[in-house]
Design an enzyme around this catalytic site. Structure first.
Site, PDB file in Angstrom:
ATOM      1  N   ASP A 228      54.418  -4.484  58.243  1.00 14.98           N
ATOM      2  CA  ASP A 228      54.034  -4.066  59.505  1.00 14.98           C
ATOM      3  C   ASP A 228      54.317  -5.030  60.462  1.00 14.98           C
ATOM      4  O   ASP A 228      54.610  -6.456  60.086  1.00 14.98           O
ATOM      5  CB  ASP A 228      52.427  -3.766  59.775  1.00 14.98           C
ATOM      6  CG  ASP A 228      51.790  -4.993  59.799  1.00 14.98           C
ATOM      7  OD1 ASP A 228      51.379  -5.367  60.787  1.00 14.98           O
ATOM      8  OD2 ASP A 228      51.049  -5.168  58.802  1.00 14.98           O
TER       9      ASP A 228
ATOM     10  N   LYS B   7      39.097  -0.526  59.066  1.00 11.02           N
ATOM     11  CA  LYS B   7      38.731  -1.922  59.172  1.00 11.02           C
ATOM     12  C   LYS B   7      37.340  -2.484  58.573  1.00 11.02           C
ATOM     13  O   LYS B   7      36.557  -2.881  59.526  1.00 11.02           O
ATOM     14  CB  LYS B   7      38.963  -2.609  60.696  1.00 11.02           C
ATOM     15  CG  LYS B   7      40.524  -2.092  61.088  1.00 11.02           C
ATOM     16  CD  LYS B   7      40.756  -2.655  62.459  1.00 11.02           C
ATOM     17  CE  LYS B   7      42.126  -2.305  63.123  1.00 11.02           C
ATOM     18  NZ  LYS B   7      42.354  -2.601  64.555  1.00 11.02           N
TER      19      LYS B   7
ATOM     20  N   ASP C  45      54.544   1.052  63.926  1.00  7.78           N
ATOM     21  CA  ASP C  45      54.534  -0.340  63.703  1.00  7.78           C
ATOM     22  C   ASP C  45      54.487  -0.815  62.456  1.00  7.78           C
ATOM     23  O   ASP C  45      54.271  -1.899  62.005  1.00  7.78           O
ATOM     24  CB  ASP C  45      53.498  -1.055  64.682  1.00  7.78           C
ATOM     25  CG  ASP C  45      52.141  -0.843  64.007  1.00  7.78           C
ATOM     26  OD1 ASP C  45      51.899   0.190  63.078  1.00  7.78           O
ATOM     27  OD2 ASP C  45      51.207  -1.561  64.642  1.00  7.78           O
TER      28      ASP C  45
END
Length: 248
Positions: free
Chosen positions: A233, A177, A127
């Site tokens: 993305d 993250k 992606d």
């Protein structure tokens, strides 16, 4: 055979002809929950960009660099991806590795390992794309290392891996993250991994490359290849719309 765009394998005397005499795995099995409302019935990697599936862009990039076999690690709506590409695309042989159940990025790669024949193996997220990536430089960066990660300057997003590099370009830290957001450098979702590393991933067990394996492999000697360009993305509706302009 499906031909994608204008991209084909380079001639033998091309400077790119020996760059990707490697097998590649594209991780395109994610559920894509953030994008699903904008793409009813489609897996994220088939999101249209200027009327063509996003995955076409990755296959074009690999074919133009001389890749011969691409393993598509599929999951959600895998049948749609198989229907789209069949057995070949843009000069690459296509092989499918469908997940029987969600396995995460690590588990999907562990499942596909038996289909990947080269050492090292190129791995890409399904992606995102790094336009203008110098695959030859990436491969040079991996010489003598257990693997190499493409790294770009952090752009403010918080849903990617934060990477710490030392003065020699080796990866000294990987945090997926992080709560404080990503500053400095971030992962671009493109990796060269040796079969030694791939062999550590159990087949059939769910795991995450980003959370489970990269933090562990930092100590094994991962190189960072710093790409000066952007990471594009399509993980959210806003980024998908922006990619329409950036990739036009």
């Amino acid at each position: 055979m499906r031909t994608i765009g204008k991209y084909h394998s380079p001639p033998p005397n091309s400077p790119m002809s020996d760059v990707l005499e490697l097998d590649a795995a594209i991780l395109c099995g994610g559920l894509g929950t953030r994008l699903r409302g904008a793409l009813p019935g489609l897996p994220k990697s088939l999101a249209p960009i200027a009327g063509e599936p996003f995955l076409d862009r990755l296959l074009e990039q690999l074919a133009s660099a001389g890749c011969r076999q691409v393993v598509l690690c599929t999951g959600y709506k895998s049948e749609e991806i198989e229907r789209q590409y069949g057995r070949a695309a843009g000069g690459c042989e296509i092989v499918f590795s469908p997940e029987p159940a969600p396995l995460g990025t690590g588990g999907a790669l562990g499942l596909a390992r038996k289909l990947l024949r080269t050492d090292p193996v190129l791995v890409m997220n399904g992606d995102s794309i790094v336009p203008g990536l110098d695959f030859a430089a990436l491969r040079r960066a991996a010489v003598g290392a257990a693997g190499a990660l493409v790294v770009v300057a952090a752009d403010g997003r918080g849903d990617t891996g934060a990477i710490t590099l030392d003065a020699t370009g080796r990866v000294r830290g990987f945090a997926e993250k992080p709560a404080a957001g990503v500053t400095g450098y971030q992962s671009a979702g493109v990796y060269l991994l040796t079969r030694r590393l791939l062999g550590e991933i159990p087949e059939g067990e769910a795991s995450s490359l980003e959370r489970d394996w990269f933090p562990r492999w930092v100590g094994a000697g991962l190189a960072g290849y710093l790409h000066a360009g952007a990471l594009i993305d399509i993980g959210t509706p806003e980024r998908w719309q922006r990619a329409q302009e950036e990739l036009r």
